[in-house]
Design a protein around this motif. Structure first.
Motif, PDB file in Angstrom:
ATOM      1  N   LEU A  11       0.850  -1.190   0.000  1.00  0.00           N
ATOM      2  CA  LEU A  11       0.000   0.000   0.000  1.00  0.00           C
ATOM      3  C   LEU A  11       0.888   1.242   0.000  1.00  0.00           C
ATOM      4  N   THR A  91      -3.410   0.826  -9.231  1.00  0.00           N
ATOM      5  CA  THR A  91      -3.803  -0.251  -8.322  1.00  0.00           C
ATOM      6  C   THR A  91      -4.184  -1.498  -9.111  1.00  0.00           C
ATOM      7  N   GLN A 120       0.162  -7.713  -4.972  1.00  0.00           N
ATOM      8  CA  GLN A 120      -0.840  -6.648  -4.969  1.00  0.00           C
ATOM      9  C   GLN A 120      -0.170  -5.291  -4.763  1.00  0.00           C
ATOM     10  N   THR A 122      -1.478  -1.383  -4.171  1.00  0.00           N
ATOM     11  CA  THR A 122      -2.625  -0.523  -3.901  1.00  0.00           C
ATOM     12  C   THR A 122      -2.135   0.902  -3.690  1.00  0.00           C
ATOM     13  N   SER A 124      -3.409   4.445  -2.654  1.00  0.00           N
ATOM     14  CA  SER A 124      -4.559   5.084  -2.031  1.00  0.00           C
ATOM     15  C   SER A 124      -4.101   5.970  -0.889  1.00  0.00           C
TER      16      SER A 124
END
Length: 125
Positions: A11, A91, A120, A122, A124
């Motif tokens: 993230l 993403t 993954q 991401t 944000s």
């Protein structure tokens, strides 16, 4: 069995950076062109970047050109994807793939023989 393992996802806030790694085991990565692909929910898997077996040729999707850099260290059997100035639309699950015998490289899925499981990413706030 040939294996590719991606790592480095996570993230990150918009504008941030991540570096993904793709490590090969049980085969010599230096004989393969490598592509990085990504797949966002509800979307098709798209080719983001690719690099030839020797590293002399690379190719990028327009959406990442100037922000992402693909590189490889064949001595470490590893390919990297440096991602800068990340945007929420980046993403996705990111995959690396290997294509044997291609002197150049391609961002077409059908070109690739072996795939990793994905990592993954991401973006944000």
């Amino acid at each position: 069995q040939l294996q590719l393992v991606e790592s480095g996802g996570g993230l990150v806030q918009p504008g941030g950076s991540l570096r993904l790694s793709c490590v090969a085991s049980r085969f010599t990565l230096g004989y393969y062109a490598i592509g990085w692909f990504r797949q966002a929910p509800g979307k098709e898997r798209e080719g983001v970047a690719c690099i030839s077996s020797g590293g002399g040729t690379s190719n990028y999707a327009d959406s990442v050109k100037g922000r992402f850099t693909i590189s490889r260290d064949n001595a470490k059997n590893t390919v990297y994807l440096q991602m800068n100035t990340l945007k929420p639309e980046d993403t996705a699950v990111y995959y690396c793939a290997a294509d044997y015998g291609n002197l150049g490289c391609s961002r077409l899925r059908v070109q690739y023989d072996y795939w990793g499981q994905g990592t993954q990413v991401t973006v944000s706030s």
